[in-house]
Design a protein around this motif. Structure first.
Motif, PDB file in Angstrom:
ATOM      1  N   GLU A  23       0.829  -1.207   0.000  1.00  0.00           N
ATOM      2  CA  GLU A  23       0.000   0.000   0.000  1.00  0.00           C
ATOM      3  C   GLU A  23       0.863   1.256   0.000  1.00  0.00           C
ATOM      4  O   GLU A  23       0.571   2.222  -0.711  1.00  0.00           O
ATOM      5  N   ALA A  24       1.936   1.240   0.777  1.00  0.00           N
ATOM      6  CA  ALA A  24       2.842   2.391   0.803  1.00  0.00           C
ATOM      7  C   ALA A  24       3.477   2.611  -0.564  1.00  0.00           C
ATOM      8  O   ALA A  24       3.618   3.751  -1.024  1.00  0.00           O
ATOM      9  N   ASN A  25       3.836   1.520  -1.222  1.00  0.00           N
ATOM     10  CA  ASN A  25       4.435   1.642  -2.557  1.00  0.00           C
ATOM     11  C   ASN A  25       3.433   2.208  -3.560  1.00  0.00           C
ATOM     12  O   ASN A  25       3.787   3.042  -4.406  1.00  0.00           O
ATOM     13  N   ARG A  26       2.178   1.779  -3.476  1.00  0.00           N
ATOM     14  CA  ARG A  26       1.165   2.291  -4.398  1.00  0.00           C
ATOM     15  C   ARG A  26       0.875   3.775  -4.143  1.00  0.00           C
ATOM     16  O   ARG A  26       0.702   4.545  -5.090  1.00  0.00           O
ATOM     17  N   ASN A 140       8.695   9.000  -1.395  1.00  0.00           N
ATOM     18  CA  ASN A 140       9.469   8.035  -0.621  1.00  0.00           C
ATOM     19  C   ASN A 140       8.516   7.129   0.143  1.00  0.00           C
ATOM     20  O   ASN A 140       7.865   7.561   1.102  1.00  0.00           O
ATOM     21  N   ALA A 141       8.412   5.871  -0.293  1.00  0.00           N
ATOM     22  CA  ALA A 141       7.455   4.945   0.309  1.00  0.00           C
ATOM     23  C   ALA A 141       7.759   4.681   1.778  1.00  0.00           C
ATOM     24  O   ALA A 141       6.841   4.444   2.573  1.00  0.00           O
ATOM     25  N   GLU A 142       9.024   4.722   2.164  1.00  0.00           N
ATOM     26  CA  GLU A 142       9.376   4.444   3.551  1.00  0.00           C
ATOM     27  C   GLU A 142       8.975   5.586   4.481  1.00  0.00           C
ATOM     28  O   GLU A 142       8.645   5.362   5.642  1.00  0.00           O
ATOM     29  N   LEU A 143       8.984   6.812   3.963  1.00  0.00           N
ATOM     30  CA  LEU A 143       8.650   7.963   4.801  1.00  0.00           C
ATOM     31  C   LEU A 143       7.154   8.177   4.952  1.00  0.00           C
ATOM     32  O   LEU A 143       6.712   8.804   5.921  1.00  0.00           O
ATOM     33  N   LEU A 144       6.356   7.691   4.006  1.00  0.00           N
ATOM     34  CA  LEU A 144       4.913   7.935   4.057  1.00  0.00           C
ATOM     35  C   LEU A 144       4.280   7.450   5.358  1.00  0.00           C
ATOM     36  O   LEU A 144       3.583   8.223   6.029  1.00  0.00           O
ATOM     37  N   PRO A 145       4.495   6.175   5.782  1.00  0.00           N
ATOM     38  CA  PRO A 145       3.897   5.740   7.043  1.00  0.00           C
ATOM     39  C   PRO A 145       4.441   6.521   8.242  1.00  0.00           C
ATOM     40  O   PRO A 145       3.702   6.815   9.183  1.00  0.00           O
ATOM     41  N   GLN A 146       5.711   6.870   8.197  1.00  0.00           N
ATOM     42  CA  GLN A 146       6.304   7.615   9.305  1.00  0.00           C
ATOM     43  C   GLN A 146       5.663   8.987   9.464  1.00  0.00           C
ATOM     44  O   GLN A 146       5.602   9.532  10.568  1.00  0.00           O
ATOM     45  N   ASN A 147       5.185   9.533   8.360  1.00  0.00           N
ATOM     46  CA  ASN A 147       4.597  10.874   8.383  1.00  0.00           C
ATOM     47  C   ASN A 147       3.080  10.865   8.546  1.00  0.00           C
ATOM     48  O   ASN A 147       2.445  11.905   8.411  1.00  0.00           O
ATOM     49  N   GLY A 148       2.508   9.699   8.812  1.00  0.00           N
ATOM     50  CA  GLY A 148       1.094   9.662   9.149  1.00  0.00           C
ATOM     51  C   GLY A 148       0.158   9.101   8.099  1.00  0.00           C
ATOM     52  O   GLY A 148      -1.052   9.101   8.306  1.00  0.00           O
ATOM     53  N   ALA A 149       0.661   8.621   6.959  1.00  0.00           N
ATOM     54  CA  ALA A 149      -0.226   8.024   5.962  1.00  0.00           C
ATOM     55  C   ALA A 149      -0.847   6.758   6.538  1.00  0.00           C
ATOM     56  O   ALA A 149      -0.230   6.034   7.315  1.00  0.00           O
ATOM     57  N   ALA A 150      -2.096   6.479   6.150  1.00  0.00           N
ATOM     58  CA  ALA A 150      -2.807   5.334   6.703  1.00  0.00           C
ATOM     59  C   ALA A 150      -3.766   4.754   5.674  1.00  0.00           C
ATOM     60  O   ALA A 150      -4.173   5.431   4.725  1.00  0.00           O
ATOM     61  N   TRP A 151      -4.127   3.481   5.885  1.00  0.00           N
ATOM     62  CA  TRP A 151      -5.162   2.827   5.087  1.00  0.00           C
ATOM     63  C   TRP A 151      -6.485   3.024   5.795  1.00  0.00           C
ATOM     64  O   TRP A 151      -6.595   2.812   6.999  1.00  0.00           O
TER      65      TRP A 151
END
Length: 226
Positions: A23-26, A140-151
């Motif tokens: 999901e982060a990659n997409r 940057n797929a690795e930074l997205l979850p760290q910055n608060g992205a969510a499903w």
């Protein structure tokens, strides 16, 4: 993390929850996919307490240029006509009898030019958001979850099975207030975006592929678009 509204409680498991690696990659490539495609057909629903606007047209993500027809929704026709925009300029062409779709070649005269407002206008914020949904490189797929992205949850848009995800507050989409939601297919294609605008209580909604994409031609004499 802020609370998110469930999209559809009957369509399966719902979030919010942390993004999986896939999901982060997409999410990371979804704006890049728009750039790779070159351009997308869009319908932009602009919120307004005085009655909204609907813009039907196309965005060229490589030329950074949008063009379409504007119709009032629940309001008079005083704002109807054609619009073309860049990241800095809005060109409007009022029309008494506005067509359902914009002519492929913009008229050579009758345009009024003004700077795109960075705040205080739901229309300009919506135009800026639509234009910013393309990027010449993936995030940057690795930074997205760290910055608060969510499903958030699953959904369907125009027959496409999608995942609804929120981008982080730091995601580089201009003109927004709060989180941005993306409806993303299994291949990273973007089918819908919903984003809050500071000047209105309701969000702007941008739907993709609502009609056939037409290559955007600059207004004659309007100068370079970059």
């Amino acid at each position: 993390m802020a609370a998110f509204v469930v999209v559809d409680s009957t369509s399966g498991p719902t979030g919010p929850r942390a993004l999986t690696s896939d999901e982060a990659n997409r999410l990371a490539i979804t704006r890049f996919r728009n750039y790779q495609t070159g351009g997308r057909a869009v319908t932009i629903t602009v919120p307004s307490t005085a009655g909204g606007l609907v813009i039907t047209g196309s965005v060229d993500y490589r030329a950074k240029l949008g063009y379409g027809v504007v119709h009032g929704a629940g309001r008079d026709t005083s704002s109807d006509g054609l619009v073309q925009w860049t990241a800095t300029t809005v060109l409007v062409h009022p029309m008494a009898n506005t067509p359902a779709t914009a002519p492929a070649s913009p008229p050579g005269s009758g345009w009024f030019s003004r700077p795109l407002q960075s705040s205080g206008s739901s229309l300009d914020s919506s135009l800026a958001i639509a234009l910013s949904l393309g990027s010449d490189r993936p995030d940057n797929a690795e930074l997205l979850p760290q910055n608060g992205a969510a499903w958030v949850g699953p959904d369907q848009v125009a027959g496409h099975q999608v995942d609804v995800m929120t981008g982080p507050h730091t995601h580089s989409v201009s003109g927004t207030a709060g989180d941005v939601r993306y409806w993303i297919g299994s291949d990273g294609a973007m089918y819908r975006v919903r984003a809050g605008v500071a000047s209105e209580p309701q969000p702007v909604v941008i739907d993709f592929d609502t009609q056939k994409y037409v290559q955007v031609q600059p207004v004659p004499g309007a100068g370079p678009t970059r």
